[in-house]
Structures are given as structure tokens and as C-alpha cells.
Design a protein around this motif. Structure first.
Motif, PDB file in Angstrom:
ATOM      1  N   ILE A 215       4.180   5.458  -5.759  1.00 47.78           N
ATOM      2  CA  ILE A 215       4.166   5.433  -7.224  1.00 47.78           C
ATOM      3  C   ILE A 215       3.094   6.380  -7.759  1.00 47.78           C
ATOM      4  CG2 ILE A 215       3.818   3.992  -9.257  1.00 47.78           C
ATOM      5  CD1 ILE A 215       6.472   3.556  -7.641  1.00 47.78           C
ATOM      6  N   ASP A 216       1.920   6.373  -7.164  1.00 43.50           N
ATOM      7  CA  ASP A 216       0.850   7.280  -7.594  1.00 43.50           C
ATOM      8  C   ASP A 216       1.276   8.737  -7.427  1.00 43.50           C
ATOM      9  OD1 ASP A 216      -0.749   5.130  -8.215  1.00 43.50           O
ATOM     10  OD2 ASP A 216      -1.961   5.243  -6.380  1.00 43.50           O
ATOM     11  N   HIS A 217       1.938   9.028  -6.307  1.00 43.91           N
ATOM     12  CA  HIS A 217       2.408  10.387  -6.055  1.00 43.91           C
ATOM     13  C   HIS A 217       3.447  10.805  -7.097  1.00 43.91           C
ATOM     14  CE1 HIS A 217       4.113  13.877  -4.035  1.00 43.91           C
ATOM     15  NE2 HIS A 217       5.292  13.290  -4.079  1.00 43.91           N
TER      16      HIS A 217
ATOM     17  N   LYS B 224       3.865   9.654 -10.136  1.00 44.20           N
ATOM     18  CA  LYS B 224       3.201   9.849 -11.424  1.00 44.20           C
ATOM     19  C   LYS B 224       2.493  11.198 -11.460  1.00 44.20           C
ATOM     20  CE  LYS B 224       2.354   4.963 -12.523  1.00 44.20           C
ATOM     21  NZ  LYS B 224       1.314   3.909 -12.649  1.00 44.20           N
ATOM     22  N   ALA B 225       1.843  11.562 -10.372  1.00 42.12           N
ATOM     23  CA  ALA B 225       1.094  12.822 -10.321  1.00 42.12           C
ATOM     24  C   ALA B 225       2.009  14.037 -10.358  1.00 42.12           C
ATOM     25  CB  ALA B 225       0.236  12.850  -9.059  1.00 42.12           C
TER      26      ALA B 225
ATOM     27  N   ASP C 152       0.825  -1.206   0.000  1.00 42.67           N
ATOM     28  CA  ASP C 152       0.000   0.000   0.000  1.00 42.67           C
ATOM     29  C   ASP C 152       0.862   1.258   0.000  1.00 42.67           C
ATOM     30  OD1 ASP C 152      -2.330  -1.458  -0.032  1.00 42.67           O
ATOM     31  OD2 ASP C 152      -2.706  -1.287   2.127  1.00 42.67           O
TER      32      ASP C 152
ATOM     33  N   TRP D  18       9.825  -0.816  -8.968  1.00 41.08           N
ATOM     34  CA  TRP D  18       9.698   0.356  -9.831  1.00 41.08           C
ATOM     35  C   TRP D  18      11.015   1.101  -9.839  1.00 41.08           C
ATOM     36  CZ3 TRP D  18       5.090   2.014 -12.311  1.00 41.08           C
ATOM     37  CH2 TRP D  18       3.965   1.206 -12.045  1.00 41.08           C
TER      38      TRP D  18
ATOM     39  N   GLU E  31       7.794   0.471 -14.062  1.00 39.10           N
ATOM     40  CA  GLU E  31       7.810  -0.835 -13.396  1.00 39.10           C
ATOM     41  C   GLU E  31       8.796  -1.733 -14.138  1.00 39.10           C
ATOM     42  OE1 GLU E  31       4.776  -3.894 -11.173  1.00 39.10           O
ATOM     43  OE2 GLU E  31       4.037  -2.853 -12.960  1.00 39.10           O
TER      44      GLU E  31
ATOM     45  N   THR F   5       2.438   1.637  -3.447  1.00 39.69           N
ATOM     46  CA  THR F   5       1.439   2.124  -4.406  1.00 39.69           C
ATOM     47  C   THR F   5       1.195   3.615  -4.234  1.00 39.69           C
ATOM     48  OG1 THR F   5       0.364  -0.037  -4.493  1.00 39.69           O
ATOM     49  CG2 THR F   5      -0.929   1.862  -5.201  1.00 39.69           C
ATOM     50  N   ASP F   6       1.096   4.075  -2.988  1.00 40.31           N
ATOM     51  CA  ASP F   6       0.901   5.499  -2.723  1.00 40.31           C
ATOM     52  C   ASP F   6       2.074   6.313  -3.278  1.00 40.31           C
ATOM     53  OD1 ASP F   6      -1.492   5.008  -1.476  1.00 40.31           O
ATOM     54  OD2 ASP F   6      -0.704   5.228   0.567  1.00 40.31           O
TER      55      ASP F   6
ATOM     56  N   LYS G 113       7.541  10.037 -13.537  1.00 45.63           N
ATOM     57  CA  LYS G 113       7.490   8.918 -14.474  1.00 45.63           C
ATOM     58  C   LYS G 113       8.239   7.662 -14.007  1.00 45.63           C
ATOM     59  CE  LYS G 113       7.098  12.120 -18.353  1.00 45.63           C
ATOM     60  NZ  LYS G 113       7.677  12.597 -19.635  1.00 45.63           N
TER      61      LYS G 113
END
Length: 295
Positions: free
Chosen positions: A254-256, A258-259, A248, A272, A266, A251-252, A263
């Protein structure tokens, strides 16, 4: 909202490129105290506990070498020992081997510095208990560079003898020569690290960490404005690993990333990759993913 890494985030395996694998294996076994976990082709994985990979060495074809402090990239990999007596035993061992070293008391830690045969910098250190660390008015940790207590370190060992790195050894931090402190600071803050020593920028240095540690990431501009970027087939740092405590949290992150336009890619399931401003590869993973890879 500022993104912060989970407090249990740690650094994981570090991969170094070397010019002569057999020579480096001998150094890291006989001088530093690692054991071989796996060896294949031109790559070897080194361990302290017989289970976990801490350092990976890969022989590169040309093995171009540079004098220390002339290029961007690795300043040193810092290997953290669990007890003061372990550092004392390492010091005894290094004295017996007649290896040239540097040393320092940083108040939060005591450290011994040396280089491998390819001039990859290494720090072997122990932390003082966290309750002994202090902060200045700005909130930065109090860190100094003073003479290490050699006699006290040696006395801490009692009658024990050196048997290599203790099983609880881990990668403590990574210290990098960078192009611009602000540029790298902004990147590592966006990765979720927090500044822990920001009052040394006047001497070209900055530290960041997760979870209130004194530093997981060290940055300096001591190589100068004309520092070279190493070629792909040169010796030096290939990558280092940031380990999140669970999926979790990964994932948080990686999402951050990307936002915020960083870039991440994976590379394989659970791993990643993102590049810092000077092109250093950082592998982002979890403890469970790393353990699956090692089986």
C-alpha cells in the motif's frame, strides 16, 4: 528500486456478475463442482472445502451480456486443481455431461476451457511439478499450446469417480482482455508482479506472476483496438483478490502504491482496492483478513 511482491502472494476470491443467479448456481454446482458456502439476497459464495470462499456470484439487474472476445475485462478465471487425476476426473465428468470444451497442454500445465451461462470464461487446470518447468534463453518460461493427452488424463483417474472439486482447489490465475499491453504491463509491474512470459507480445499476450509461478496474471489484446468497456450492470468480472502473506507485506504494498500515484482506497479494515488501467477492481488483503471476513 523495483518493488516485488512477496513470493507467497496468491490470488484469492473472484467475484463475477451474472444475469440469473439460480441458473448460475446450478451450473457452478452441477458442472464445475462447487458447494454453496453462504447465500444472501442476490449473492452466493462458492467453496471447494466448505470453509474458504473461492468464487462469489452476484445477480445484476439488467444482466447485459456480450459475445466472448468483444470487450475489455475477463478472458477467463483459472481454477487450479491439486492433482492430474483431479483434472482427469473433471474431464470424465464433463464428457458425461456433454459440455462443449476446449483444451490445451501448455507444458507447465494441462487445461480445460469452457464458459458459464453468461459467457464468463473458465479454465480448469492442473500444474506439472515446478521442477519440470523450463525456461528459454531470455528467462521466460517455456509455454506452448499443444494437444492435451486426453487418454492419459482419463487413465490417471483409475477407478475413482467424480465427487466435485477437491478441497485443495484454489484460484490459480486471472486472464484479462486489455487495451494496451505496455500500459497494463507497467501497472502490474508497479503492483509488484514480475514478467514470466514476455516473449509472446508478437501474438498479443503477456504473463506476470509473484514467487516464480508461471503466471498469476495473463494479459492479451485479442479483443482488438475497438473493444468495448462493459457497463456497470453488465455480467462479467466484478473484482479479483490479491492476497499477501501478512500485514507487513500488505502495508509495504500500500505504501508503495501510494508513492507511485496509484491511490489505493481502504474499503474496509484489512482490505484495500486499486483499479487497473481498464478499470478492473483488485482487492488487496491478507490471508488472515480474508479468514476474519468469512467467520
Amino acid at each position: 528500486m523495483t518493488f516485488a511482491l512477496h513470493p507467497d502472494t496468491q490470488l484469492g476470491p473472484v467475484k463475477l456478475k451474472v444475469s440469473n443467479l439460480e441458473r448460475s448456481i446450478a451450473f457452478y454446482q452441477e458442472i464445475i463442482g462447487f458447494d454453496i458456502l453462504r447465500k444472501r439476497d442476490q449473492i452466493v459464495e462458492l467453496t471447494a472445502d466448505g470453509k474458504e470462499t473461492l468464487l462469489i456470484l452476484e445477480e445484476v439487474s439488467s444482466g447485459s451480456m456480450y459475445q466472448p472476445g468483444t470487450t475489455l475485462g475477463l478472458y477467463h478465471v483459472a481454477i487450479l486443481l491439486p492433482e492430474r487425476s483431479d483434472l482427469g476426473l473433471f474431464l470424465k465428468h464433463i464428457i458425461d455431461k456433454r459440455i462443449e470444451i476446449g483444451s490445451a497442454d501448455h507444458f507447465v500445465s494441462e487445461a480445460i476451457y469452457l464458459s458459464d451461462p453468461d459467457f464468463n470464461g473458465l479454465e480448469i487446470y492442473r500444474d506439472r511439478p515446478r521442477e519440470e518447468w523450463t525456461k528459454v534463453a531470455s528467462g521466460d518460461y517455456t509455454m506452448v499450446t499443444e494437444r492435451i493427452d486426453v487418454e492419459g488424463l482419463l487413465d490417471s483417474t483409475g477407478e475413482d469417480v467424480w465427487h466435485g472439486l477437491p478441497p485443495q482447489t484454489k484460484i490459480g490465475h486471472i486472464h484479462l482482455h486489455v487495451r494496451d499491453l505496455k500500459e497494463s504491463q507497467d501497472f502490474y509491474k508497479s503492483l509488484g508482479f514480475e514478467i514470466t512470459v514476455g516473449n509472446m507480445t508478437n501474438v498479443g499476450m503477456l504473463f506476470l506472476a509473484a514467487g516464480g509461478y508461471h503466471h498469476h496474471i495473463g494479459l492479451n489484446i485479442w479483443a482488438g483496438p475497438n473493444a468495448l468497456v462493459r457497463s456497470k450492470n453488465a455480467v462479467g468480472l466484478a473484482y479479483y483478490t490479491v492476497m499477501l502473506p501478512n500485514q507487513d507485506e500488505l502495508t509495504d504494498l500500500i505504501d508503495h502504491l501510494k508513492a507511485t500515484g496509484h491511490k489505493p482506497v481502504e474499503q474496509e479494515i484489512g482490505v484495500w482496492v486499486v483499479l487497473d488501467p481498464i478499470g478492473i477492481e483488485i482487492q488487496l488483503t491478507t490471508e488472515s483478513s480474508k479468514n476474519m471476513e468469512e467467520k
